[in-house]
Design a protein around this motif. Structure first.
Motif, PDB file in Angstrom:
ATOM      1  N   ALA A 105       0.989  -1.065  -0.127  1.00  0.00           N
ATOM      2  CA  ALA A 105       0.152  -0.025  -0.134  1.00  0.00           C
ATOM      3  C   ALA A 105       0.696   1.189   0.120  1.00  0.00           C
ATOM      4  O   ALA A 105       1.801   1.449   0.861  1.00  0.00           O
ATOM      5  N   VAL A 106       0.500   2.019  -1.012  1.00  0.00           N
ATOM      6  CA  VAL A 106       1.614   3.359  -0.969  1.00  0.00           C
ATOM      7  C   VAL A 106       0.873   4.516  -1.321  1.00  0.00           C
ATOM      8  O   VAL A 106      -0.433   4.564  -1.751  1.00  0.00           O
ATOM      9  N   SER A 107       1.142   5.646  -0.632  1.00  0.00           N
ATOM     10  CA  SER A 107       0.625   7.140  -0.689  1.00  0.00           C
ATOM     11  C   SER A 107       1.607   7.833  -0.961  1.00  0.00           C
ATOM     12  O   SER A 107       2.738   8.026  -0.347  1.00  0.00           O
ATOM     13  N   HIS A 111       5.473  13.391  -4.506  1.00  0.00           N
ATOM     14  CA  HIS A 111       6.475  12.356  -4.486  1.00  0.00           C
ATOM     15  C   HIS A 111       6.252  11.548  -5.843  1.00  0.00           C
ATOM     16  O   HIS A 111       5.150  11.343  -6.117  1.00  0.00           O
ATOM     17  N   ARG A 112       7.432  10.888  -6.327  1.00  0.00           N
ATOM     18  CA  ARG A 112       7.210   9.969  -7.586  1.00  0.00           C
ATOM     19  C   ARG A 112       7.012   8.517  -7.177  1.00  0.00           C
ATOM     20  O   ARG A 112       7.324   8.353  -5.748  1.00  0.00           O
ATOM     21  N   PRO A 113       6.176   7.659  -7.482  1.00  0.00           N
ATOM     22  CA  PRO A 113       5.730   6.246  -7.078  1.00  0.00           C
ATOM     23  C   PRO A 113       7.170   5.529  -7.152  1.00  0.00           C
ATOM     24  O   PRO A 113       8.122   5.881  -7.928  1.00  0.00           O
ATOM     25  N   PRO A 114       7.251   4.217  -6.584  1.00  0.00           N
ATOM     26  CA  PRO A 114       8.239   3.624  -6.616  1.00  0.00           C
ATOM     27  C   PRO A 114       8.370   2.907  -7.934  1.00  0.00           C
ATOM     28  O   PRO A 114       7.399   2.561  -8.548  1.00  0.00           O
ATOM     29  N   ALA A 115       9.635   2.225  -8.355  1.00  0.00           N
ATOM     30  CA  ALA A 115       9.888   1.451  -9.202  1.00  0.00           C
ATOM     31  C   ALA A 115       9.723  -0.242  -8.747  1.00  0.00           C
ATOM     32  O   ALA A 115      10.297  -0.275  -7.784  1.00  0.00           O
ATOM     33  N   VAL A 116       9.090  -0.706  -9.534  1.00  0.00           N
ATOM     34  CA  VAL A 116       8.853  -2.256  -9.058  1.00  0.00           C
ATOM     35  C   VAL A 116       9.479  -3.110 -10.094  1.00  0.00           C
ATOM     36  O   VAL A 116       9.049  -3.128 -11.353  1.00  0.00           O
ATOM     37  N   GLU A 124       8.271  -1.814 -13.710  1.00  0.00           N
ATOM     38  CA  GLU A 124       7.061  -0.990 -13.747  1.00  0.00           C
ATOM     39  C   GLU A 124       6.934   0.094 -12.795  1.00  0.00           C
ATOM     40  O   GLU A 124       7.891   0.214 -11.663  1.00  0.00           O
ATOM     41  N   PHE A 125       6.225   1.143 -12.940  1.00  0.00           N
ATOM     42  CA  PHE A 125       5.824   2.194 -12.126  1.00  0.00           C
ATOM     43  C   PHE A 125       4.365   2.171 -11.844  1.00  0.00           C
ATOM     44  O   PHE A 125       3.681   2.688 -12.969  1.00  0.00           O
ATOM     45  N   PRO A 126       4.041   1.767 -10.775  1.00  0.00           N
ATOM     46  CA  PRO A 126       2.489   1.760 -10.387  1.00  0.00           C
ATOM     47  C   PRO A 126       1.929   3.019 -10.410  1.00  0.00           C
ATOM     48  O   PRO A 126       2.638   4.070 -10.292  1.00  0.00           O
ATOM     49  N   ASP A 127       0.737   3.032 -10.737  1.00  0.00           N
ATOM     50  CA  ASP A 127      -0.228   4.134 -10.918  1.00  0.00           C
ATOM     51  C   ASP A 127      -0.695   4.664  -9.553  1.00  0.00           C
ATOM     52  O   ASP A 127      -1.592   4.109  -9.072  1.00  0.00           O
ATOM     53  N   VAL A 128      -0.023   5.511  -8.768  1.00  0.00           N
ATOM     54  CA  VAL A 128      -0.357   5.837  -7.675  1.00  0.00           C
ATOM     55  C   VAL A 128      -0.851   7.446  -7.663  1.00  0.00           C
ATOM     56  O   VAL A 128      -0.091   8.324  -8.320  1.00  0.00           O
ATOM     57  N   PRO A 129      -2.180   7.783  -7.160  1.00  0.00           N
ATOM     58  CA  PRO A 129      -2.353   9.168  -7.364  1.00  0.00           C
ATOM     59  C   PRO A 129      -1.662  10.049  -6.476  1.00  0.00           C
ATOM     60  O   PRO A 129      -1.401   9.808  -5.210  1.00  0.00           O
ATOM     61  N   GLY A 139      -4.173  19.000   2.772  1.00  0.00           N
ATOM     62  CA  GLY A 139      -4.053  18.356   1.469  1.00  0.00           C
ATOM     63  C   GLY A 139      -4.957  16.874   1.597  1.00  0.00           C
ATOM     64  O   GLY A 139      -5.133  16.258   2.832  1.00  0.00           O
ATOM     65  N   SER A 140      -5.163  16.274   0.449  1.00  0.00           N
ATOM     66  CA  SER A 140      -5.925  15.122   0.417  1.00  0.00           C
ATOM     67  C   SER A 140      -5.074  13.991  -0.270  1.00  0.00           C
ATOM     68  O   SER A 140      -4.469  14.278  -1.347  1.00  0.00           O
ATOM     69  N   PHE A 141      -4.754  13.006   0.399  1.00  0.00           N
ATOM     70  CA  PHE A 141      -3.985  11.725  -0.117  1.00  0.00           C
ATOM     71  C   PHE A 141      -4.811  10.583  -0.182  1.00  0.00           C
ATOM     72  O   PHE A 141      -5.849  10.360   0.405  1.00  0.00           O
ATOM     73  N   THR A 142      -4.425   9.750  -1.129  1.00  0.00           N
ATOM     74  CA  THR A 142      -4.893   8.492  -1.566  1.00  0.00           C
ATOM     75  C   THR A 142      -4.097   7.445  -1.516  1.00  0.00           C
ATOM     76  O   THR A 142      -2.880   7.645  -1.696  1.00  0.00           O
ATOM     77  N   THR A 143      -4.723   6.363  -0.955  1.00  0.00           N
ATOM     78  CA  THR A 143      -3.746   4.997  -0.960  1.00  0.00           C
ATOM     79  C   THR A 143      -3.941   4.021  -2.101  1.00  0.00           C
ATOM     80  O   THR A 143      -5.123   3.668  -2.375  1.00  0.00           O
ATOM     81  N   ALA A 144      -3.036   3.634  -2.899  1.00  0.00           N
ATOM     82  CA  ALA A 144      -3.275   2.679  -3.962  1.00  0.00           C
ATOM     83  C   ALA A 144      -2.394   1.282  -3.358  1.00  0.00           C
ATOM     84  O   ALA A 144      -1.279   1.408  -2.681  1.00  0.00           O
ATOM     85  N   GLU A 145      -3.175   0.270  -3.650  1.00  0.00           N
ATOM     86  CA  GLU A 145      -2.674  -0.977  -3.224  1.00  0.00           C
ATOM     87  C   GLU A 145      -2.802  -2.310  -4.304  1.00  0.00           C
ATOM     88  O   GLU A 145      -3.717  -2.146  -5.012  1.00  0.00           O
ATOM     89  N   TRP A 146      -1.708  -2.871  -4.191  1.00  0.00           N
ATOM     90  CA  TRP A 146      -1.605  -3.812  -5.365  1.00  0.00           C
ATOM     91  C   TRP A 146      -0.846  -5.138  -4.686  1.00  0.00           C
ATOM     92  O   TRP A 146      -0.012  -4.869  -3.696  1.00  0.00           O
TER      93      TRP A 146
END
Length: 378
Positions: A105-107, A111-116, A124-129, A139-146
């Motif tokens: 899970a990433v928020s 910042h830039r998303p992590p590389a996987v 790949e670079f996951p699509d994280v808002p 600020g409004s933050f969102t969690t992306a999970e995969w």
């Protein structure tokens, strides 16, 4: 995991990284960048890292942690110490990896998303808002999970490493992809240390400046034989059968010495869940560096440890749990909450290593010490 860190060689601040071992075998990773100059701007790195460590220990999901971090940064930037004159912004990537579900899970806060890097070498670079940078307030933050396949590598970079002067972070991310792809194509899938060395050598700025940080972590998951779980009936009479099933499971794990205390712990936690909550209840045991007992329920009410007086007839359940376990806590989930405890394993090399889950009548098994790693000084 592997890290590279080059401290600042000028009056500017720069990147920071943090790795925190969480309860329930989970791991928190953070990387960020601070823009500013002077000792006070560099001291922001220490403030942010300390806040991340403390907030991570509460089990907050990534988006909530960044919201609280943003609130703190806003207060610091407009407080009586007038640090805003030396501070021009901060970013943060905060991630939590769960080795049981193998999900990450990433928020993001500016910042830039992590590389996987997948186990097969795909980058790949996951699509994280992306949320706003820290310190702006509201600020409004969102969690992306995969799901992350076991053996994947997570590459977390600070802005100082991928920011290309005059070309922005997008050019730096594209260069990072090329470096990772070239390293995989040349050497195949290598370990975190080799990946870290290749990226740092290719991307570190030639001219000395602010601090530069890089972290590469390779994921692992708990084996099925390290996990045992049961759906719990809402009938209090079912707790006796559950205790017997757990005792048999601990015997197969070679943890007979923990059977008595574990029975007492799960009896208190499960009975409280039956008494004070409605909906499904679930028990899970994890056997890794410690024995973790988790009780899931659908209530969002967080229990508190009370000091019962001499004449009280109740209120000692969590007090007993706190005395029996090395540590305990609670964590909110999407469906409610989980109360967890950890007990150290006996000092026997084979404890929990050759475990096999036990099928039990009425309770089918599907059958599984936190520390802090301080990779870079402030």
């Amino acid at each position: 995991m592997a890290v590279r860190y080059r401290p600042a060689r000028s009056e500017t601040s720069g990147d920071w990284i943090e790795l925190v071992a969480l309860p329930e075998n989970r791991v928190a990773m953070a990387v960020g960048s601070v823009v500013g100059c002077g000792p006070r701007a560099r001291a922001w790195i220490g403030r942010l890292r300390g806040a991340v460590r403390n907030l991570a220990s509460t089990g907050l999901p990534p988006d909530e942690l960044l919201s609280r971090l943003d609130h703190l940064a806003t207060r610091w930037g407009h407080g009586p110490d007038a640090w805003q004159g030396f501070f021009r912004g901060a970013t943060c990537l905060y991630a939590i990896y769960d080795p049981v579900s193998r999900r990450c899970a990433v928020s993001l806060a500016g910042h830039r998303p992590p590389a996987v890097i997948s186990p097969h070498g795909r980058v790949e670079f996951p699509d994280v808002p992306a949320g706003p940078p820290l310190g702006l307030g509201g600020g409004s933050f969102t969690t992306a999970e995969w799901e992350v396949p076991e053996g994947s590598q997570l590459v977390l970079c600070g802005h100082g490493l991928i920011q290309r002067r005059g070309r922005g972070a997008n050019a730096g991310s594209a260069l990072l992809r090329r470096v990772l792809s070239r390293a995989v194509a040349r050497k195949g899938v290598v370990g975190p240390e080799e990946t870290c060395a290749a990226v740092f050598e290719a991307l570190r700025p030639v001219r000395p400046g602010g601090a530069v940080a890089l972290m590469v972590a390779r994921t692992r998951g708990l084996r099925p034989d390290q996990i045992a779980d049961w759906d719990v009936s809402s009938e209090p009479a079912a707790v006796a059968d559950l205790r017997a099933a757990v005792t048999r499971q601990l015997a197969h794990w070679g943890l007979d010495d923990l059977a008595f205390t574990t029975e007492l712990i799960l009896s208190e936690l499960v009975n409280n869940a039956i008494r004070y909550t409605t909906g499904p209840i679930h028990l899970r045991l994890l056997c890794d560096h410690a024995l973790t007992c988790e009780v899931f329920d659908s209530s969002t009410a967080i229990p508190h440890l009370h000091q019962a007086s001499t004449m009280d007839e109740g209120g000692r359940g969590l007090f007993l749990v706190a005395r029996l376990a090395e540590r305990w806590g609670t964590r909110c989930t999407q469906a409610g909450k989980v109360i967890w405890t950890e007990q150290p394993l006996p000092q026997t090399p084979a404890a929990g290593m050759d475990a096999r889950p036990v099928a039990t009548t009425g309770h089918p098994s599907q059958g599984s010490r936190a520390g802090h790693y301080d990779p870079c000084p402030v």
